[in-house]
Design a protein around this motif. Sequence first.
Motif, mmCIF file in Angstrom:
data_model
loop_
_atom_site.group_PDB
_atom_site.id
_atom_site.type_symbol
_atom_site.label_atom_id
_atom_site.label_comp_id
_atom_site.label_asym_id
_atom_site.label_seq_id
_atom_site.Cartn_x
_atom_site.Cartn_y
_atom_site.Cartn_z
ATOM 1 N N LEU A 44 0.817 -1.171 -0.014
ATOM 2 C CA LEU A 44 0.193 -0.002 -0.006
ATOM 3 C C LEU A 44 0.966 1.064 -0.052
ATOM 4 O O LEU A 44 0.550 2.282 -0.590
ATOM 5 C CB LEU A 44 -0.812 0.121 1.161
ATOM 6 N N ASN A 47 2.394 1.455 -3.456
ATOM 7 C CA ASN A 47 1.582 1.738 -4.706
ATOM 8 C C ASN A 47 0.560 2.662 -4.193
ATOM 9 O O ASN A 47 -0.702 1.846 -4.053
ATOM 10 C CB ASN A 47 1.223 0.454 -5.480
ATOM 11 N N ARG A 48 0.605 3.937 -4.154
ATOM 12 C CA ARG A 48 -0.494 4.793 -3.582
ATOM 13 C C ARG A 48 -1.721 4.920 -4.326
ATOM 14 O O ARG A 48 -2.833 5.060 -4.002
ATOM 15 C CB ARG A 48 -0.090 5.680 -2.880
ATOM 16 N N ASN A 53 -5.747 -1.028 -4.053
ATOM 17 C CA ASN A 53 -5.470 -0.568 -2.709
ATOM 18 C C ASN A 53 -6.667 -0.620 -1.833
ATOM 19 O O ASN A 53 -6.508 -0.744 -0.564
ATOM 20 C CB ASN A 53 -4.838 0.754 -2.614
ATOM 21 N N LYS A 56 -7.082 -4.262 -0.216
ATOM 22 C CA LYS A 56 -6.143 -4.343 0.727
ATOM 23 C C LYS A 56 -6.036 -3.380 2.023
ATOM 24 O O LYS A 56 -5.981 -4.130 3.010
ATOM 25 C CB LYS A 56 -4.713 -4.327 0.042
#
Length: 102
Positions: A44, A47-48, A53, A56
Amino acid sequence: MPPTNSSFHLKELFCYYLGIGFIIIGFVVLTSMKKGMESKVAFLTANRENEENSLKATSVIWWIWGSTAWGIASMFLVVCIIILDEPQKAIPSTSGENDFPS
């Protein structure tokens, strides 16, 4: 160790083992899931802007809530076990005799 007092009933013994089992099983489950949650948090943070996201992040948030609830319930069970272990100290005698040794 469970108390060996003869006034300790089956119900209290069941609660004792239920509490100990809840604490041990919960601790094992939380520690076994810890690595997976750490990898999800690392993903997270790396990879914003990814669409994946949201799912997760939701699972990590639920894991944190579950861990918190497990901790609070475990503390409550430990207090209950301590109270059940010492029933004579919690309830004063009504016989009128002195309960203290001479």
